[in-house]
Design a protein around this motif. Structure first.
Motif, short mmCIF file in Angstrom:
data_model
loop_
_atom_site.label_atom_id
_atom_site.label_comp_id
_atom_site.label_asym_id
_atom_site.label_seq_id
_atom_site.Cartn_x
_atom_site.Cartn_y
_atom_site.Cartn_z
N ARG A 148 -6.55 -7.30 -3.14
CA ARG A 148 -7.78 -7.92 -2.80
C ARG A 148 -7.52 -9.38 -2.68
N LEU B 10 -4.73 -2.85 -6.40
CA LEU B 10 -6.27 -3.16 -6.03
C LEU B 10 -6.33 -4.75 -6.24
N THR C 287 -11.73 -3.65 1.53
CA THR C 287 -12.09 -3.02 2.60
C THR C 287 -13.09 -3.85 3.60
N ARG D 222 -5.85 3.74 1.27
CA ARG D 222 -5.35 3.87 -0.19
C ARG D 222 -6.68 3.53 -1.13
N ALA D 223 -7.38 2.20 -0.46
CA ALA D 223 -8.50 1.61 -1.22
C ALA D 223 -9.65 2.65 -1.13
N SER E 271 -14.28 0.96 -7.57
CA SER E 271 -13.58 -0.20 -7.72
C SER E 271 -14.35 -1.35 -6.86
N ASP F 200 -2.55 1.75 -9.22
CA ASP F 200 -3.45 1.25 -8.41
C ASP F 200 -4.26 0.14 -9.05
N HIS G 185 -13.00 -3.88 -6.38
CA HIS G 185 -11.70 -4.69 -5.75
C HIS G 185 -11.52 -3.62 -4.39
N ALA G 186 -11.66 -2.40 -4.42
CA ALA G 186 -11.67 -1.64 -3.26
C ALA G 186 -12.66 -1.80 -2.26
N ALA H 278 0.90 -1.19 -0.01
CA ALA H 278 -0.02 0.01 -0.03
C ALA H 278 0.94 1.24 -0.02
N LEU I 216 -15.03 5.40 2.36
CA LEU I 216 -15.49 4.49 1.12
C LEU I 216 -16.84 4.37 0.75
N HIS J 183 -10.78 4.88 -4.06
CA HIS J 183 -11.39 4.29 -5.18
C HIS J 183 -12.87 3.83 -5.23
#
Length: 151
Positions: A62, A58, A94, A80-81, A87, A54, A89-90, A48, A117, A84
């Protein structure tokens, strides 16, 4: 590998940095494909703090969190996630971090990034990643963030 990649990114010419990034990505994918024991990919959270793109970082992070949910550097990963919200993936990454905390004192910071997020993703188009948004919301509620049910 993450620490070494950081040094290369800062100190090397562009071709050398690109070569190091490609090598790390190949090794990371190989580690994900290997039949490693549970917990073996905890250190993947350290990526990270690297300059990995990214779009590469990501999905690899994940996948690492799916193998080893309690990633190192969970706060940095969540932060960082959180940048996004578009996304899947984010969102899934998370949700894993919230559901599998690494250290009690980090829970609050990880949940703070997860809430950011969730709020941003939920404010987007209704048809964008509804399953992933629901998964993150449920992880927050299960972690005691009951008011996340209304975000």
């Amino acid at each position: 590998m993450a620490g070494r990649l950081n040094r290369v990114d800062k100190d090397a010419e562009r071709p050398a940095a690109e070569s190091a990034t490609a090598a790390v990505t190949v090794l990371w994918r190989a580690a994900l494909a290997a039949d490693l024991p549970p917990g073996a990919l905890a250190g993947a959270g350290a990526f990270a703090r690297t300059a990995l793109d990214d779009a590469v970082w990501l999905p690899l992070t994940r996948a690492s969190a799916e193998h080893t949910p309690a990633l190192a550097d969970a706060e940095a990963v969540a932060e960082r996630a959180a940048a996004h919200p578009d996304s899947p993936h984010a969102l899934r990454l998370t949700a894993r971090l919230v559901a599998h905390p690494t250290q009690a004192w980090l829970d609050e910071a990880v949940c703070r990034h997860a809430r950011t997020l969730l709020q941003t993703a939920a404010a987007g188009p209704r048809d964008r990643h509804p399953d992933e948004i629901a998964e993150l919301r449920q992880a927050l509620v299960n972690a005691g963030q009951v008011d996340a049910a209304h975000d």
